[in-house]
Design an enzyme around this catalytic site. Structure first.
Site, PDB file in Angstrom:
ATOM      1  N   SER A  46       0.890  -1.263   0.161  1.00 49.71           N
ATOM      2  CA  SER A  46      -0.051  -0.017   0.154  1.00 49.71           C
ATOM      3  C   SER A  46       0.817   1.196   0.008  1.00 49.71           C
ATOM      4  O   SER A  46       1.895   1.260   0.617  1.00 49.71           O
ATOM      5  CB  SER A  46      -0.932   0.035   1.225  1.00 49.71           C
ATOM      6  OG  SER A  46      -1.754   1.337   1.335  1.00 49.71           O
ATOM      7  N   GLU A  47       0.494   2.185  -0.901  1.00 48.25           N
ATOM      8  CA  GLU A  47       1.537   3.349  -1.071  1.00 48.25           C
ATOM      9  C   GLU A  47       1.624   4.256   0.438  1.00 48.25           C
ATOM     10  O   GLU A  47       2.494   5.107   0.282  1.00 48.25           O
ATOM     11  CB  GLU A  47       1.033   4.396  -2.129  1.00 48.25           C
ATOM     12  CG  GLU A  47      -0.228   5.018  -1.872  1.00 48.25           C
ATOM     13  CD  GLU A  47      -0.822   5.742  -3.114  1.00 48.25           C
ATOM     14  OE1 GLU A  47      -1.016   6.815  -2.891  1.00 48.25           O
ATOM     15  OE2 GLU A  47      -0.841   5.271  -4.165  1.00 48.25           O
ATOM     16  N   ASN A  48       0.785   4.107   1.157  1.00 43.56           N
ATOM     17  CA  ASN A  48       0.855   4.764   2.270  1.00 43.56           C
ATOM     18  C   ASN A  48       1.945   4.153   3.640  1.00 43.56           C
ATOM     19  O   ASN A  48       2.045   4.682   4.431  1.00 43.56           O
ATOM     20  CB  ASN A  48      -0.534   4.889   3.039  1.00 43.56           C
ATOM     21  CG  ASN A  48      -1.152   3.761   3.547  1.00 43.56           C
ATOM     22  OD1 ASN A  48      -1.136   2.684   2.693  1.00 43.56           O
ATOM     23  ND2 ASN A  48      -1.996   3.650   4.549  1.00 43.56           N
ATOM     24  N   SER A  88       7.806   4.050   0.817  1.00 44.54           N
ATOM     25  CA  SER A  88       6.863   3.455  -0.194  1.00 44.54           C
ATOM     26  C   SER A  88       7.142   3.852  -1.654  1.00 44.54           C
ATOM     27  O   SER A  88       7.125   3.172  -2.854  1.00 44.54           O
ATOM     28  CB  SER A  88       5.568   3.597   0.155  1.00 44.54           C
ATOM     29  OG  SER A  88       4.595   2.945  -0.586  1.00 44.54           O
TER      30      SER A  88
END
Length: 218
Positions: A46-48, A88
């Site tokens: 997940s990009e977070n 990320s």
């Protein structure tokens, strides 16, 4: 948009993911995929700032301090890791994502994607859309076939701003699976009870049949 249709898309995309791949899941329908991987070992990013997302938690296991990029509660698999957003995006921009599964506002007949802005409408921000389009080794679009106003999302030419020159490899909707080859769109499987003729009526982009197109029988 029914939940059944969203789940149909998520299940079909899950079939396309390979063992040991690092897969980024975008906002919306892609976040359903962790619940339909079965025993397949895929490393979900997940990009977070999470690598190793597990299935959607329920009940007492829900912790709203642990969320996806869609701000939905997630679980962590054994061996998962947390890191900040800058790390990320280093993963994404550095080419370490094998497959990105993204939503889309439009996809044109060559596979070019628009998924970050609607002209004249306010948005919160681009997010990681352009980075993922450019950085992932493979791109799968998971999207409803039509927009909320009933217009086709698969179009001859984009009318929304492009997310980048990189093209999608595949599109999965509630009705069908399309793949792109040499900037042409090919129908490889029908997922609903719609006919090929009916599919052409709701698809602005021209598409071709492959020799072994899977047509769902009633």
């Amino acid at each position: 948009m029914s939940q059944y249709e969203r789940i149909t898309i998520a299940k079909r995309v899950a079939q396309e993911l390979n063992e040991d791949e690092i897969v980024n899941l975008g906002v919306g329908i892609p976040t359903l995929i962790p619940d339909y991987l079965g025993e397949k070992k895929v490393y979900l990013q997940s990009e977070n700032g999470l690598l190793g997302m597990g299935p959607t938690p329920t009940g007492e296991d829900v912790d709203m301090d642990l969320i996806s990029a869609s701000k939905k509660p997630v679980s962590m698999d054994i061996g998962s890791s947390l890191f900040d957003s800058s790390d990320s995006f280093l993963m994404i921009r550095g080419g370490h994502i094998d497959t990105a599964v993204l939503g889309a506002l439009q996809v044109d007949q060559t596979g070019e994607v628009a998924n970050w802005a609607v002209p004249g409408e306010t948005i919160l921000g681009v997010g990681g859309a352009m980075d993922l389009v450019a950085g992932a080794k493979r791109m799968i679009i998971a999207s409803m076939h039509l927009s909320k106003n009933g217009s086709p999302k698969l179009v001859k030419k984009l009318s929304y701003p492009s997310s980048g020159v990189r093209k999608a490899d595949m599109v999965v909707t509630e009705h069908a699976v399309f793949k792109f080859l040499e900037e042409k769109m090919y129908l490889v499987e029908i997922l609903s009870d719609i006919s090929v003729e009916g599919l052409r009526e709701i698809t602005d982009a021209p598409f071709y049949l492959v020799e072994k197109t899977k047509i769902k029988s009633n």
